[in-house]
Scaffold this motif. Structure first.
Motif, short mmCIF file in Angstrom:
data_model
loop_
_atom_site.label_atom_id
_atom_site.label_comp_id
_atom_site.label_asym_id
_atom_site.label_seq_id
_atom_site.Cartn_x
_atom_site.Cartn_y
_atom_site.Cartn_z
N ALA A 152 0.79 -1.16 0.24
CA ALA A 152 0.35 -0.33 -0.24
C ALA A 152 0.82 1.50 0.18
N GLU A 153 1.84 0.82 0.95
CA GLU A 153 2.78 2.75 0.63
C GLU A 153 3.84 2.66 -0.56
N ASP A 154 4.01 1.42 -1.55
CA ASP A 154 4.37 0.89 -2.43
C ASP A 154 3.51 2.16 -3.50
N ALA A 155 2.34 1.47 -2.80
CA ALA A 155 1.42 2.21 -4.62
C ALA A 155 1.03 4.18 -4.04
N VAL A 156 1.00 4.15 -3.10
CA VAL A 156 0.66 5.67 -2.75
C VAL A 156 2.04 6.70 -2.82
N GLN A 157 3.49 6.09 -3.17
CA GLN A 157 4.42 6.32 -3.79
C GLN A 157 4.13 6.73 -5.35
N GLU A 158 4.13 5.35 -5.54
CA GLU A 158 3.79 5.35 -7.54
C GLU A 158 2.66 6.03 -7.93
N THR A 159 1.35 6.38 -6.85
CA THR A 159 0.38 7.81 -7.26
C THR A 159 1.04 8.56 -7.24
N ARG A 167 -8.70 8.19 -7.78
CA ARG A 167 -8.97 6.98 -8.88
C ARG A 167 -6.98 6.63 -9.62
N ILE A 168 -5.96 7.59 -9.76
CA ILE A 168 -5.34 7.20 -9.51
C ILE A 168 -4.35 6.09 -8.32
N ALA A 169 -5.06 6.04 -7.58
CA ALA A 169 -4.65 5.16 -6.81
C ALA A 169 -4.94 3.96 -6.35
N LYS A 170 -6.54 4.26 -7.10
CA LYS A 170 -7.48 2.96 -7.22
C LYS A 170 -6.40 1.64 -7.39
N ASN A 171 -6.11 2.30 -9.23
CA ASN A 171 -5.87 2.24 -10.27
C ASN A 171 -4.52 1.45 -10.25
N LYS A 172 -3.18 2.28 -9.08
CA LYS A 172 -2.20 1.67 -9.26
C LYS A 172 -1.85 0.76 -8.12
N ALA A 173 -3.09 0.54 -6.86
CA ALA A 173 -3.11 -0.97 -6.14
C ALA A 173 -3.78 -2.27 -6.82
N ILE A 174 -4.98 -1.02 -7.62
CA ILE A 174 -5.35 -2.65 -8.50
C ILE A 174 -4.35 -3.47 -9.11
#
Length: 181
Positions: free
Chosen positions: A33-40, A65-72
Motif C-alpha cells: 500500500a505504501e509503495d502504491a501511495v508512492q507510485e500515485t 482514481r490514480i491510487a485505486k488503479n495503482k493498487a489494482i
C-alpha cells in the motif's frame, strides 16, 4: 520547479492518508500500500500541469482514481506472480514453459479485448475489467467503485452481454464469459 515541489508537498499533505486508505483497502498489505501511495504521487508529479485546472472535488477524485488503479495494478501483479510461482513449483520445466506461453497469450487477449471494450459505457468497462481481468468479486468491485453490489452485478451482466454480442461466439473467451455471469 519550486512551485512544483510546493504543489506536490501540498497534495501529499492533503491526500496522503486518503490515498493510503484506498491502496490498503485493495492490497491489504502495508508495504505494498505504501509503495502504491508512492507510485500515485510519482504519477501525479508527471501530470501536474493537467491537474492545475481541476477544482478540489475533481482533484480528489482524480488522485483517488490514480491510487485505486495503482493498487489494482499491484494486486493484479501479485496475483499473477503468485499463480506463476505456484504453477512453476508444481510443474516440470516443459510444462512451466507452456504456463508462461499461456500467460503471454492471455495478456494479448486482454489487450485485444481492451480494444473491444472501448464501445462500452465507462462504468460498464470498469466493472467488466475489474471482474474479468483483475478477478475481483462483486463486493470488492462495489467497494472500489463506491456503488452497490447489486449495481455492480447488473452493470457486469450488461457489459458481458454487449461483449458477447460483439464477439459473436468466435473467440475462446466466449465460453469463459458465458460461464462467468
Amino acid at each position: 520547479m519550486k512551485k512544483d515541489y510546493e504543489k506536490m508537498e501540498e497534495l501529499y499533505e492533503l491526500y496522503e492518508q486518503n490515498v493510503y486508505y484506498v491502496t490498503f483497502s485493495v492490497l491489504h498489505n502495508i508495504q505494498q500500500a505504501e509503495d502504491a501511495v508512492q507510485e500515485t504521487f510519482m504519477t501525479l508529479y508527471s501530470h501536474l500541469d493537467d491537474i492545475r485546472s481541476l477544482n478540489s472535488q475533481e482533484l480528489k477524485r482524480y488522485i483517488l482514481r490514480i491510487a485505486k488503479n495503482k493498487a489494482i495494478d499491484s494486486y493484479r501483479k501479485n496475483k499473477r506472480h503468485g499463480t506463476f510461482i505456484e504453477e512453476y513449483q508444481k510443474e516440470a520445466k516443459g510444462e512451466a514453459d507452456a504456463i508462461i506461453e499461456n500467460w503471454e497469450q492471455s495478456f494479448m487477449s486482454e489487450i485485444q479485448l481492451d480494444t473491444l471494450l472501448k464501445t462500452l459505457k465507462e462504468s460498464y468497462k470498469l466493472v467488466f475489467k475489474y471482474k474479468v481481468f483483475y478477478d475481483l468479486n462483486y463486493q470488492e468491485i462495489s467497494s472500489l467503485m463506491g456503488i452497490s453490489e447489486v449495481n455492480v452485478r447488473k452493470q457486469f451482466e450488461r457489459a458481458r452481454k454487449q461483449v458477447l454480442t460483439i464477439l459473436g461466439g468466435k473467440h475462446e473467451l466466449f465460453e469463459e464469459l458465458r460461464n462467468n455471469g
